[in-house]
Design a protein around this motif. Sequence first.
Motif, PDB file in Angstrom:
ATOM      1  N   ILE A  77       0.839  -1.200   0.000  1.00 46.56           N
ATOM      2  CA  ILE A  77       0.000   0.000   0.000  1.00 46.56           C
ATOM      3  C   ILE A  77       0.874   1.251   0.000  1.00 46.56           C
ATOM      4  O   ILE A  77       0.620   2.202  -0.756  1.00 46.56           O
ATOM      5  CB  ILE A  77      -0.945  -0.007   1.221  1.00 46.56           C
ATOM      6  N   ASN A  78       1.910   1.281   0.822  1.00 41.23           N
ATOM      7  CA  ASN A  78       2.810   2.436   0.856  1.00 41.23           C
ATOM      8  C   ASN A  78       3.494   2.640  -0.488  1.00 41.23           C
ATOM      9  O   ASN A  78       3.658   3.776  -0.945  1.00 41.23           O
ATOM     10  CB  ASN A  78       3.844   2.265   1.972  1.00 41.23           C
ATOM     11  N   HIS A  79       3.889   1.541  -1.130  1.00 44.28           N
ATOM     12  CA  HIS A  79       4.520   1.628  -2.449  1.00 44.28           C
ATOM     13  C   HIS A  79       3.542   2.212  -3.473  1.00 44.28           C
ATOM     14  O   HIS A  79       3.910   3.078  -4.272  1.00 44.28           O
ATOM     15  CB  HIS A  79       5.006   0.246  -2.897  1.00 44.28           C
ATOM     16  N   LYS A  80       2.284   1.754  -3.442  1.00 47.41           N
ATOM     17  CA  LYS A  80       1.270   2.269  -4.375  1.00 47.41           C
ATOM     18  C   LYS A  80       1.008   3.754  -4.112  1.00 47.41           C
ATOM     19  O   LYS A  80       0.862   4.535  -5.054  1.00 47.41           O
ATOM     20  CB  LYS A  80      -0.036   1.475  -4.241  1.00 47.41           C
ATOM     21  N   ASN A  81       0.964   4.144  -2.861  1.00 49.78           N
ATOM     22  CA  ASN A  81       0.763   5.562  -2.543  1.00 49.78           C
ATOM     23  C   ASN A  81       1.933   6.406  -3.050  1.00 49.78           C
ATOM     24  O   ASN A  81       1.738   7.518  -3.552  1.00 49.78           O
ATOM     25  CB  ASN A  81       0.572   5.753  -1.047  1.00 49.78           C
TER      26      ASN A  81
ATOM     27  N   PHE B   4      -5.935   0.009  -6.970  1.00 42.35           N
ATOM     28  CA  PHE B   4      -5.220  -1.113  -6.363  1.00 42.35           C
ATOM     29  C   PHE B   4      -4.899  -0.840  -4.894  1.00 42.35           C
ATOM     30  O   PHE B   4      -4.949  -1.744  -4.060  1.00 42.35           O
ATOM     31  CB  PHE B   4      -3.932  -1.436  -7.132  1.00 42.35           C
ATOM     32  N   SER B   5      -4.580   0.393  -4.595  1.00 39.67           N
ATOM     33  CA  SER B   5      -4.292   0.744  -3.208  1.00 39.67           C
ATOM     34  C   SER B   5      -5.521   0.514  -2.336  1.00 39.67           C
ATOM     35  O   SER B   5      -5.418  -0.035  -1.233  1.00 39.67           O
ATOM     36  CB  SER B   5      -3.848   2.201  -3.128  1.00 39.67           C
ATOM     37  N   LEU B   6      -6.687   0.896  -2.829  1.00 40.28           N
ATOM     38  CA  LEU B   6      -7.926   0.650  -2.080  1.00 40.28           C
ATOM     39  C   LEU B   6      -8.193  -0.843  -1.934  1.00 40.28           C
ATOM     40  O   LEU B   6      -8.648  -1.303  -0.886  1.00 40.28           O
ATOM     41  CB  LEU B   6      -9.109   1.321  -2.784  1.00 40.28           C
ATOM     42  N   TRP B   7      -7.915  -1.598  -2.990  1.00 37.90           N
ATOM     43  CA  TRP B   7      -8.098  -3.044  -2.931  1.00 37.90           C
ATOM     44  C   TRP B   7      -7.185  -3.650  -1.874  1.00 37.90           C
ATOM     45  O   TRP B   7      -7.606  -4.493  -1.086  1.00 37.90           O
ATOM     46  CB  TRP B   7      -7.829  -3.666  -4.303  1.00 37.90           C
TER      47      TRP B   7
END
Length: 125
Positions: free
Chosen positions: A31-35, A67-70
Amino acid sequence: MSMFMLEMVLILKHHLLFQNRTKTKKTHQTINHKNDQVIGYHSDHCTTNNGKIVQRNNIKAVYVSWFSLWYESQAENLRNQAFNLDQANFGIQSLKDTQQTVIAMKDGLKQMKKEFGKINIDQIE
C-alpha cells in the motif's frame, strides 16, 4: 478435549496468527509503495504541460489508487482474521484454565472429605 489436543490447537493458531501478521505487514508495504507511485504521477503531472502525458499519468494514478484501495480492503480482512484468531486463542486458554480449576477443585474436595473423616463429633463438648 484432552490437554494435548488443546496444546496442539493453540500451537497451530499461534502459527496461523504469525502468518497472518506477516501478510498484513507485506500488504501495508505494498500500500505504501502504491501511494508513493500516485505521488510520483502527481508530481509528473505538475511538471508536464503535454496533454497526452498528463492524461496517461491520470489514468495510471487512478489505476494505482484503485489497487491501493483493494490492498486496504485486503489488509482490513487480514486484521479481522487476526482478531478472530486472537479470540479463538483466548477461548482455548480459558478452557485450559477451567480444566485446571476443575482438577484443583476435585483434589480439594478429596482432601476435605479425608479431613472431615478424621473429625470425631463425639469429642466436641
